[in-house]
Write a protein that holds these residues in place. Structure first.
Motif, short mmCIF file in Angstrom:
data_model
loop_
_atom_site.label_atom_id
_atom_site.label_comp_id
_atom_site.label_asym_id
_atom_site.label_seq_id
_atom_site.Cartn_x
_atom_site.Cartn_y
_atom_site.Cartn_z
N ASN A 14 -110.32 -36.21 3.00
CA ASN A 14 -111.20 -35.25 3.70
C ASN A 14 -111.38 -33.97 2.88
N ALA A 15 -111.63 -34.15 1.58
CA ALA A 15 -111.93 -33.08 0.63
C ALA A 15 -110.74 -32.18 0.30
N ARG A 16 -109.54 -32.54 0.73
CA ARG A 16 -108.35 -31.76 0.39
C ARG A 16 -107.44 -32.58 -0.52
N ARG A 17 -107.01 -31.96 -1.61
CA ARG A 17 -106.13 -32.66 -2.55
C ARG A 17 -104.77 -32.87 -1.89
N VAL A 18 -104.24 -34.09 -2.03
CA VAL A 18 -102.95 -34.41 -1.42
C VAL A 18 -102.02 -35.03 -2.45
N ARG A 19 -100.74 -34.86 -2.24
CA ARG A 19 -99.73 -35.54 -3.05
C ARG A 19 -99.27 -36.81 -2.32
#
Length: 62
Positions: A14-19
């Motif tokens: 959802n357009a957010r960078r995640v680890r």
């Protein structure tokens, strides 16, 4: 669960960078230049897909 293993281009939900994050139905996922949406399948489709997957494992097909 989706996890980025320190990739150069990143993993986005959802357009957010995640680890590392648990994905949910409706999430928009981008890995590098590839984008897709996680959608819910019916139980009948899931059972059919599992049978195909099991058959592939038994026969070694790709």
């Amino acid at each position: 669960v989706i996890e980025d293993l320190n990739s150069t281009n990143g993993t986005f939900i959802n357009a957010r960078r995640v680890r590392k994050r648990t994905v949910q139905v409706g999430d928009l996922i981008r890995i590098g230049k590839t984008r897709f949406k996680l959608e819910k399948q019916s139980a009948d489709l899931l059972a059919h897909d599992q049978k195909d997957f099991d058959a592939m494992l038994c026969t070694g097909e790709k």
